[in-house]
Every structure is written in structure tokens, then in C-alpha cells.
Design an enzyme around this catalytic site. Structure first.
Site, PDB file in Angstrom:
ATOM      1  N   GLY A 296      -2.921  -1.416  -7.338  1.00 15.71           N
ATOM      2  CA  GLY A 296      -1.835  -2.384  -7.481  1.00 15.71           C
ATOM      3  C   GLY A 296      -2.123  -3.423  -8.548  1.00 15.71           C
ATOM      4  O   GLY A 296      -3.258  -3.872  -8.717  1.00 15.71           O
TER       5      GLY A 296
ATOM      6  N   LEU B 153       2.903  -9.283  -0.906  1.00 14.67           N
ATOM      7  CA  LEU B 153       2.341  -8.767   0.346  1.00 14.67           C
ATOM      8  C   LEU B 153       0.820  -8.699   0.218  1.00 14.67           C
ATOM      9  O   LEU B 153       0.299  -8.315  -0.830  1.00 14.67           O
ATOM     10  CB  LEU B 153       2.875  -7.367   0.647  1.00 14.67           C
ATOM     11  CG  LEU B 153       4.374  -7.205   0.891  1.00 14.67           C
ATOM     12  CD1 LEU B 153       4.663  -5.805   1.427  1.00 14.67           C
ATOM     13  CD2 LEU B 153       4.910  -8.228   1.860  1.00 14.67           C
TER      14      LEU B 153
ATOM     15  N   ASP C 107      -3.807  -7.031  -7.737  1.00 14.87           N
ATOM     16  CA  ASP C 107      -5.196  -7.363  -8.083  1.00 14.87           C
ATOM     17  C   ASP C 107      -5.387  -7.010  -9.565  1.00 14.87           C
ATOM     18  O   ASP C 107      -6.011  -6.003  -9.894  1.00 14.87           O
ATOM     19  CB  ASP C 107      -6.148  -6.574  -7.178  1.00 14.87           C
ATOM     20  CG  ASP C 107      -5.899  -6.887  -5.714  1.00 14.87           C
ATOM     21  OD1 ASP C 107      -6.392  -7.920  -5.248  1.00 14.87           O
ATOM     22  OD2 ASP C 107      -5.167  -6.133  -5.045  1.00 14.87           O
TER      23      ASP C 107
ATOM     24  N   SER D 204      -2.837  -8.116   2.962  1.00 15.62           N
ATOM     25  CA  SER D 204      -3.388  -8.003   4.324  1.00 15.62           C
ATOM     26  C   SER D 204      -3.868  -9.368   4.813  1.00 15.62           C
ATOM     27  O   SER D 204      -4.008  -9.581   6.011  1.00 15.62           O
ATOM     28  CB  SER D 204      -4.567  -7.021   4.342  1.00 15.62           C
ATOM     29  OG  SER D 204      -4.193  -5.807   3.750  1.00 15.62           O
TER      30      SER D 204
ATOM     31  N   HIS E 132       0.844  -1.205   0.000  1.00 16.97           N
ATOM     32  CA  HIS E 132       0.000   0.000   0.000  1.00 16.97           C
ATOM     33  C   HIS E 132       0.878   1.254   0.000  1.00 16.97           C
ATOM     34  O   HIS E 132       0.596   2.223  -0.701  1.00 16.97           O
ATOM     35  CB  HIS E 132      -0.879   0.040   1.256  1.00 16.97           C
ATOM     36  CG  HIS E 132      -1.858  -1.087   1.378  1.00 16.97           C
ATOM     37  ND1 HIS E 132      -1.777  -2.037   2.368  1.00 16.97           N
ATOM     38  CD2 HIS E 132      -2.950  -1.407   0.652  1.00 16.97           C
ATOM     39  CE1 HIS E 132      -2.775  -2.895   2.251  1.00 16.97           C
ATOM     40  NE2 HIS E 132      -3.498  -2.544   1.209  1.00 16.97           N
TER      41      HIS E 132
END
Ligand code: AMP
Length: 287
Positions: A151, A188, A154, A190, A41
């Protein structure tokens, strides 16, 4: 210590601040997130700074993009930690709307792009992309930024957003950002925090296998053979594979036979109950 970043909790507060910047001739970039922020992020924020003088980050865990059996309730939330990271990253404003602010009583509009969302992640997650497209459309209309950064992690989502902006004539530049990875290659996310210690050890194989698939394609192997081999390797490592696919990087159309130009290798697979996604570009080697 960086000073605390101003927070807007309503659309009206967001618009007031954006209007002030506009009046003084400043440009604005938006970075939409669901919080639980990590270095991926924060890289988007760095890229946003390269596109505009002011950066707005939004944090909203959007209920409409989660299926009834998905992880909306347990999705990681850390407002205080996120605000600290955003202050350190030098964000100018954080937009933190409540669910009622985003979806007031009687809300009924949906943005859907079936041609881009019926398969890949859309097949396993019905209504997910409709939820994403609707909330991102709202964020773009609420903030009216010059640029918005998303990003490549996705990848299907990025193409959905580029298409909706084009289709609805929303005057914003959509900027794609490269995937930030752990040292062992794991993208990376979440959701990586859901992985057990054993699953975390296995997780980087998703990237490794997709990279091997990309290399076979570059060397002239057909899409079918390369993706079947990728699926087989992942299953051998204990993944429950949702898909391994080779797609046109602009339209997501399926590709067949040896690739003739740039292509995207995409994969989604479960480790236990955690669904991991990853992707990477490939192209035929000059032989
Ligand atoms: P999320 O909070 O998961 O909705 O993600 C917010 C934005 O961060 C989306 O545009 C994601 O594609 C992007 N993002 C998530 N993980 C990564 C990563 N590892 N590298 C780059 N961008 C990412």
C-alpha cells in the site's frame, strides 16, 4: 459460504503449493500483511488478482520491525477473523508462519537501506525499516511470486521495497496500491482501533491538513512555508507532530522552494500514544 482457504505454516508447505502452480503454468502474486485485516488490505488482494492467477496472502506480525517501547505485544491479532475475510476475498493460500519459522535460532542476516530510511519514519523508529526490509526480502525469496502488492499508505516502506528488489535483483514486480480511507478521510489502519472516541474525531484532520498542504504547493507556495503551516494547523488540533514533509516521490529527497514537478506530501503525528501516518501526491498546477 466460501470454503476455507488452505494455510501454509512452514516455508516448505508454501513452496510445495507454489511449485504445483508453477508446474501448471500459473502466475502468483503475494500480499504481505500483519493481519487485523481491513478494507485497505482487501483492496490489495483485489489488485493482486489483476496481476496473477493465484494470490497468496501472508500474515506475520514481525517482531523485528517494532522498537522495544512500541506496540508489538498489544498489536491487534485476529487469526480466525482474518482467515474468514481472506476466504471471502478469494485468496488461494494464506502463509501464516510462526516466529521460529521466520527467525530460527542463530538468524543473523539484516537488510538495510540507510539512504532511504534515516529520516521521516525511520528517524522516529530506529531499526523499523531494517526489520521490514529483512522480513519482506525473506517473504519474496520464500514465495518467489511474479508480483507483490504494497500500500501507498506506507509510502516510505513502498520505496524501500522497490529499492531492495532492484538492488538485490529479486525477480518480482512491486505494485503500489492507493490508500483506502474512511468516509471522513482517515486512512484505514489496524492501529486506528487504539484511538479514543475523541481522538478518532480529530484523526481525519491529518488527511485534511496534508490535502491543504498539497493544494498550497500546487498553487506555488514554497515547501518550507507549506509544511510549517501544516505543522501549525495539526498542533492546533492537538496532534503531536513528528513530521510534515514534501519529498521527491521516487527518491524521497527533500524538496525546497515551490515544487517544479510531482511531489509527495507526507506526515506523521501522534494523538495520545497512537502514531498516525498519511501521505498524498501533489504537482504544480498549470498556471
Ligand atoms: P500492515 O498489515 O499494516 O503491515 O499492512 C499490510 C499492507 O497493507 C501494507 O502494504 C500496507 O501499506 C497496506 N495498507 C495498510 N493500510 C492501508 C490502506 N488504508 N490502504 C491501502 N493499503 C493499506
Amino acid at each position: 459460504m466460501p470454503s476455507a482457504t488452505p494455510i501454509a505454516r512452514t516455508v516448505s508447505e508454501l513452496r510445495q503449493q507454489v511449485a504445483k502452480w508453477r508446474k501448471s503454468g500459473e502466475s502468483i502474486a503475494l500480499v504481505p500483511t500483519m493481519g487485523a485485516l481491513h478494507a485497505g488490505h482487501l483492496s490489495l488482494i483485489g489488485i493482486a488478482k489483476g496481476h496473477a492467477g493465484r494470490v497468496v496472502a501472508s500474515i506475520f506480525v514481525n517482531p523485528s520491525q517494532f522498537g522495544p517501547k512500541e506496540d508489538f505485544k498489544r498489536y491487534p491479532r485476529d487469526e480466525a477473523g482474518d482467515l474468514k475475510k481472506l476466504a471471502e476475498a478469494g485468496v488461494d493460500l494464506v502463509f501464516l508462519p510462526s516466529t521460529d519459522e521466520m527467525y530460527p535460532a542463530g538468524f543473523s542476516t539484516k537488510v538495510s537501506l540507510p539512504s532511504l530510511t534515516d529520516d521521516l519514519c525511520g528517524a522516529a523508529r530506529p531499526n523499523h525499516f531494517e526489520g521490514v526490509a529483512t522480513v519482506v526480502t525473506k517473504l519474496l525469496v520464500q514465495c518467489a511470486p511474479d508480483a507483490a502488492v504494497f500500500g501507498e499508505k506506507d509510502f516510505q516502506q513502498l520505496l524501500v521495497i522497490k529499492r531492495l528488489v532492484r538492488d538485490l535483483n529479486i525477480p518480482v514486480e512491486i505494485v503500489g496500491a492507493p490508500i483506502v480511507r474512511e468516509e471522513d478521510g482517515l486512512a484505514l489502519s489496524s492501529r486506528n482501533g487504539y484511538l479514543s472516541a475523541a481522538e478518532r474525531k480529530t484523526a481525519p484532520f491529518l488527511h485534511q491538513v496534508l490535502a491543504e498542504t498539497a493544494a498550497s504547493l500546487a498553487n506555488g507556495e514554497g515547501c518550507d512555508a507549506a509544511t510549517s503551516a501544516g505543522r501549525f494547523k495539526l498542533e492546533g488540533k492537538g496532534f503531536r507532530v513528528d513530521y510534515v514533509a514534501v519529498r521527491d516521490p521516487e527518491t524521497l529527497a527533500p524538496l525546497f522552494g515551490p515544487i517544479k514537478g510531482p511531489a509527495r506530501v507526507m506526515g506523521a503525528a501522534y494523538l495520545g500514544t497512537t502514531r498516525l501516518i498519511d501521505n498524498l501526491p501533489t504537482a504544480p498546477k498549470n498556471r
